[in-house]
Scaffold this motif. Sequence first.
Motif, mmCIF file in Angstrom:
data_model
loop_
_atom_site.group_PDB
_atom_site.id
_atom_site.type_symbol
_atom_site.label_atom_id
_atom_site.label_comp_id
_atom_site.label_asym_id
_atom_site.label_seq_id
_atom_site.Cartn_x
_atom_site.Cartn_y
_atom_site.Cartn_z
ATOM 1 N N UNK A 108 1.216 -1.166 0.040
ATOM 2 C CA UNK A 108 -0.092 -0.076 0.142
ATOM 3 C C UNK A 108 1.078 1.160 -0.374
ATOM 4 N N UNK A 109 0.259 2.268 -1.071
ATOM 5 C CA UNK A 109 0.655 3.763 -1.063
ATOM 6 C C UNK A 109 0.365 4.389 -0.357
ATOM 7 N N UNK A 110 0.791 5.428 -0.079
ATOM 8 C CA UNK A 110 -0.514 6.141 1.304
ATOM 9 C C UNK A 110 0.750 7.632 0.867
ATOM 10 N N UNK A 111 -0.350 8.368 -0.296
ATOM 11 C CA UNK A 111 0.008 10.283 -0.526
ATOM 12 C C UNK A 111 -0.572 10.990 0.194
ATOM 13 N N UNK A 112 -0.373 11.814 1.290
ATOM 14 C CA UNK A 112 -1.289 13.038 1.317
ATOM 15 C C UNK A 112 -0.641 13.941 0.500
ATOM 16 N N UNK A 113 -1.392 14.860 0.258
ATOM 17 C CA UNK A 113 -1.632 16.543 -0.168
ATOM 18 C C UNK A 113 -1.596 17.310 1.474
ATOM 19 N N UNK A 114 -0.592 17.786 1.631
ATOM 20 C CA UNK A 114 -0.608 18.545 2.507
ATOM 21 C C UNK A 114 -1.018 20.670 2.423
ATOM 22 N N UNK A 115 -1.417 20.608 1.083
ATOM 23 C CA UNK A 115 -1.777 22.131 0.266
ATOM 24 C C UNK A 115 -2.839 21.962 0.850
ATOM 25 N N UNK A 116 -3.398 20.763 0.800
ATOM 26 C CA UNK A 116 -5.284 20.250 0.469
ATOM 27 C C UNK A 116 -5.808 20.635 1.401
ATOM 28 N N UNK A 117 -4.726 20.043 2.434
ATOM 29 C CA UNK A 117 -5.876 19.760 4.714
ATOM 30 C C UNK A 117 -6.382 20.546 4.708
ATOM 31 N N UNK B 254 -10.184 4.379 5.148
ATOM 32 C CA UNK B 254 -10.803 5.433 5.126
ATOM 33 C C UNK B 254 -11.215 6.334 5.568
ATOM 34 N N UNK B 255 -10.034 6.616 6.223
ATOM 35 C CA UNK B 255 -9.368 7.781 6.236
ATOM 36 C C UNK B 255 -9.379 8.665 5.236
ATOM 37 N N UNK B 256 -8.918 7.928 3.758
ATOM 38 C CA UNK B 256 -9.372 8.643 2.845
ATOM 39 C C UNK B 256 -10.395 8.897 2.551
ATOM 40 N N UNK B 257 -11.411 8.148 2.468
ATOM 41 C CA UNK B 257 -12.449 8.483 2.117
ATOM 42 C C UNK B 257 -13.437 9.622 3.479
ATOM 43 N N UNK B 258 -13.105 9.909 4.481
ATOM 44 C CA UNK B 258 -13.492 10.390 5.353
ATOM 45 C C UNK B 258 -12.873 11.826 5.555
ATOM 46 N N UNK B 259 -11.950 12.018 4.393
ATOM 47 C CA UNK B 259 -11.198 13.386 4.715
ATOM 48 C C UNK B 259 -12.172 14.500 3.758
ATOM 49 N N UNK B 260 -12.378 15.350 4.092
ATOM 50 C CA UNK B 260 -13.094 16.581 3.627
ATOM 51 C C UNK B 260 -12.843 17.199 1.911
ATOM 52 N N UNK B 261 -11.431 16.941 2.554
ATOM 53 C CA UNK B 261 -10.365 18.172 1.125
ATOM 54 C C UNK B 261 -10.291 16.881 0.529
ATOM 55 N N UNK B 262 -9.650 15.901 0.891
ATOM 56 C CA UNK B 262 -9.740 14.504 -0.533
ATOM 57 C C UNK B 262 -8.104 15.029 -0.318
#
Length: 64
Positions: free
Chosen positions: A1-10, A50-58
């Motif tokens: 699994x690879x997790x990508x976060x986009x801090x500028x969208x958070x 689930x964390x990715x799904x519930x993120x309001x900023x995607x």
Amino acid sequence: MKIIIEQDKCVASGQCVMAADDVFDQRDEDGIVVLLKEDPAPDRLEDVKQAALVCPALAITVEE
């Protein structure tokens, strides 16, 4: 699994931390998401998704 976060969208809602607090955290100064584990155990996949799904900023993407 690879997790990508986009801090500028958070938007610092904290939903990811509530879904998988051993994988995600938030910076103290502004609440922006921080990835604690780049390669979590396979049994954490559902919580991470689930964390990715519930993120309001995607701001979280999970690649299997």
